[in-house]
Motif scaffolding. Structure first.
Motif, short mmCIF file in Angstrom:
data_model
loop_
_atom_site.label_atom_id
_atom_site.label_comp_id
_atom_site.label_asym_id
_atom_site.label_seq_id
_atom_site.Cartn_x
_atom_site.Cartn_y
_atom_site.Cartn_z
N ASP A 442 -28.76 35.60 6.72
CA ASP A 442 -29.00 34.17 6.98
C ASP A 442 -27.78 33.34 6.56
N GLN A 577 -39.03 33.51 9.82
CA GLN A 577 -38.60 32.93 11.10
C GLN A 577 -37.91 31.58 10.90
N HIS A 582 -34.28 33.62 6.99
CA HIS A 582 -34.14 34.76 7.89
C HIS A 582 -33.90 36.06 7.11
#
Length: 615
Positions: A442, A577, A582
């Protein structure tokens, strides 16, 4: 009899009406900085945990330092109220009679704060400290309304609040110094704010509060002065709550075990201390509280390898949890602060120990060893995993710290650009910094720091509007102001030592660092944002990682190596999500983006997990 019963009903109805009116006021008017959300309208929901039958601190070469570090005053006033208030506040439960205290160790434990029976007189959990007089930005102290008007003292979080781990296994609680905390600071902020609001508006509660803070039989004058102090706190909080509301659409809920630390530091310094609301940013990139053993010897710290100097890192952390700093009043001395720099230095030296080398290893806070309370390691399987570690992991995470290869590595070096040692054998560990485009995890923490800009008045003489560089400059000026203000001023050689013999290097690469994996088994969840619950899932393809799981469970899973992730009533469900959450990247699979190694069979994953238990 009927008339008497009707009068009782009427009295109860009146009291109920008063309480309802108070709740309307609380919900619609009051906005303490930590009243971000009231669960079920006006209640904070917390998990229930079984009482541990046994508690043990793991052996980490830390016994003689633990008690002091856990409550060492760093100059912080995190909760914006004095210690005397904190100990007098009641839990945020609606009742016309007295309820339990907010500071009750059993209540704070449900937020994740670890009780500390070693210091019952202080009455605070691990990671909270009582400091000197609580002062405002002009160094004016808070006073008790009763003569002789004693100074009230500050209370704040220390580094131990976020860097002390815990887990349970079959009734035994194991505690880990320097490990990632499992606290939910967001829920605690809400509880604290509601507790203050209830004190102001729920009938009879303020009178009980005044008795505890002022003393027995407080006068109306004394109570009115205390009420004015409380109203001031609530009014200040209203402004901060409005700022939280402003950035809420871009913010990500942190939950248990996570915090958007860098953005929160920036908000405290550039929006609150500097009094510029436009500098307030969303908490868009929560990170898992990092483990801190060995980190004193890393060339760069923070997940995105953004800070080089220990003193700047630690002073910035203190500023982020509300150490007083004056950035607006020239008469009060710009960059004057309440940061306890000598305590920060003592903490750092305790964590670091002496210069490590092959013969001594790390001599400060050690990483924990797999404890006897957990099922024994399968040595045969771990041996197979060791070969896999060398093949797949060692290139980034370096050889095991127990190996001669680790200590003989050319990654032990002086800082870039420096050739001369400050003492014989001075070396720091140069870590691998992996671009996001390669690791695929992420991007929010690294990207948002790189993108953030701040507005700063010209009189502070800060060269950059880039958040990271500006924070580094403000922190350095604050430290220098303290050095210059001592009698006599701190000399150049001592300044170098206090600064950890490193420059104030600040950078914001779009990358994350890879550190040695000693003690990794004791630090779930995984990846920088805590988006993967256990080591087995981390070694699995993304499609096999849970898309949602609960944080807040304390029961350890020794097979997959992490916390249990089944539903926890009133825990925090992490949704991967959402940007910032993430669980992508660091993947062993067949592909390119974020794939760092080949697809592993289930047996290979188990072998590698077993090996990591030995580190």
């Amino acid at each position: 009899m009927v008339g008497k019963r009707n009068s009782i009903v009427g009295a109860l109805a009146l009291l109920f009406s008063v309480v309802v009116a108070a709740l309307v006021v609380i919900a619609g008017v009051v906005g303490y900085p930590y009243v971000a959300k009231a669960y079920d309208g006006i209640k904070v929901k917390l998990p229930e945990y079984p009482t541990a039958q046994k508690t043990r601190w793991l052996d980490q070469n830390w016994t003689d330092k633990r008690e002091w570090v856990h409550h060492a005053d760093q100059g912080t006033a995190t909760f914006h109220i004095p210690y005397e208030w904190f100990m007098a506040l009641e839990q945020p439960e609606i009742s016309l009679t007295s309820v339990g205290l907010l500071s009750d160790p059993a209540y704070l434990d449900r937020f994740g704060f670890i009780p500390d029976p070693a210091d019952p007189k202080l009455g605070l959990p691990v990671g909270m400290a009582r400091g000197k007089a609580m002062v405002d930005a002009t160094a004016k102290p808070w006073k008790n309304p009763r003569a002789p008007y004693n100074d009230m003292t500050r209370i704040g979080l220390t580094c131990a609040a976020c860097h002390t781990g815990r887990f349970t296994y079959q009734g035994t609680e194991l505690l880990v110094d320097g490990g990632p905390a499992l606290t939910d600071l967001g829920k605690f902020r809400t509880a604290l704010g509601l507790s203050l609001a209830f004190t102001r508006f729920v009938p009879f509660r303020f009178d009980r509060f005044a008795e505890k803070v002022i003393g027995a039989n407080p006068s109306e004058v004394e109570k009115s002065q205390l009420l004015a102090q409380l109203d001031k706190i609530l009014a200040q909080g209203k402004g901060l709550a409005d700022l939280d509301t402003m950035v809420a659409p871009q913010s990500v809920v942190e939950g248990f075990g996570r915090l958007d630390a860098l953005n929160r530091i920036g908000n405290e310094v550039f929006a609150v201390d500097l009094k510029i609301p436009a500098n307030y940013a969303a908490t868009s990139a929560p990170v898992h509280f990092p483990r801190i053993w060995d980190s004193s010897w890393f060339d760069w710290v923070q997940y995105n390898a953004s800070i080089e100097q220990p003193m700047v890192r630690n002073a910035g952390e203190a500023m982020g949890v509300s150490a007083m700093i004056n950035l607006t009043d020239a008469k009060g001395g710009l960059f004057n602060s309440g940061i306890e720099l000598m305590n920060l230095d003592r903490i750092e030296k305790s964590l670091a120990g002496k210069q490590p080398n092959e013969s001594t290893g790390f001599t400060g806070l050690n990483s924990p060893q797999w404890p006897s309370e957990l099922p024994p390691v399968d040595k045969t399987l771990a041996g197979q995993g060791g070969a896999l570690y060398k093949e797949l992991c060692q290139g980034c995470h370096l050889p095991p710290v127990s190996s001669a290869e680790f200590w003989k590595s050319d990654r032990w070096s002086l800082p870039d650009g420096r050739k001369d040692e400050h003492y014989p054998g001075e070396r720091y560990l140069r870590l691998t910094v992996v671009p996001i485009t390669r690791i695929g995890t992420d991007p929010a923490q690294a990207q948002d720091m790189a993108d953030r800009k701040v507005t700063i008045p010209r009189e502070l003489d800060i060269a950059s509007d880039s958040f990271g560089l500006a924070l580094g400059e403000v922190t350095a000026k604050t430290i220098t102001h303290w050095y210059d203000g001592q009698t006599p001023p701190v000399g150049p050689e001592q300044r170098d030592e206090l600064d950890g013999y490193r420059d104030n290097g600040i950078q914001a690469p779009l990358a994350y660092k890879a550190r040695p994996l000693n003690g990794i088994w004791a630090t779930p969840p995984y990846l920088h944002n805590g988006s993967v619950p256990n080591l087995y899932a981390l070694l699995s393809p993304i499609g096999e990682r849970p898309a949602k799981f609960y944080l807040g469970n304390r029961e350890y899973d020794p097979v997959n190596v992490g916390y249990r992730t089944d539903r926890l009533e009133n825990g925090f469900e992490l949704d991967t999500q959402i940007r910032g959450n993430h669980n992508t990247g660091h993947e062993f699979n067949n592909g390119k983006d974020g794939v760092i190694g080949r697809l592993l069979t289930p047996g290979e994953r188990k072998a590698l997990v077993e090996f990591l238990k030995t580190q």
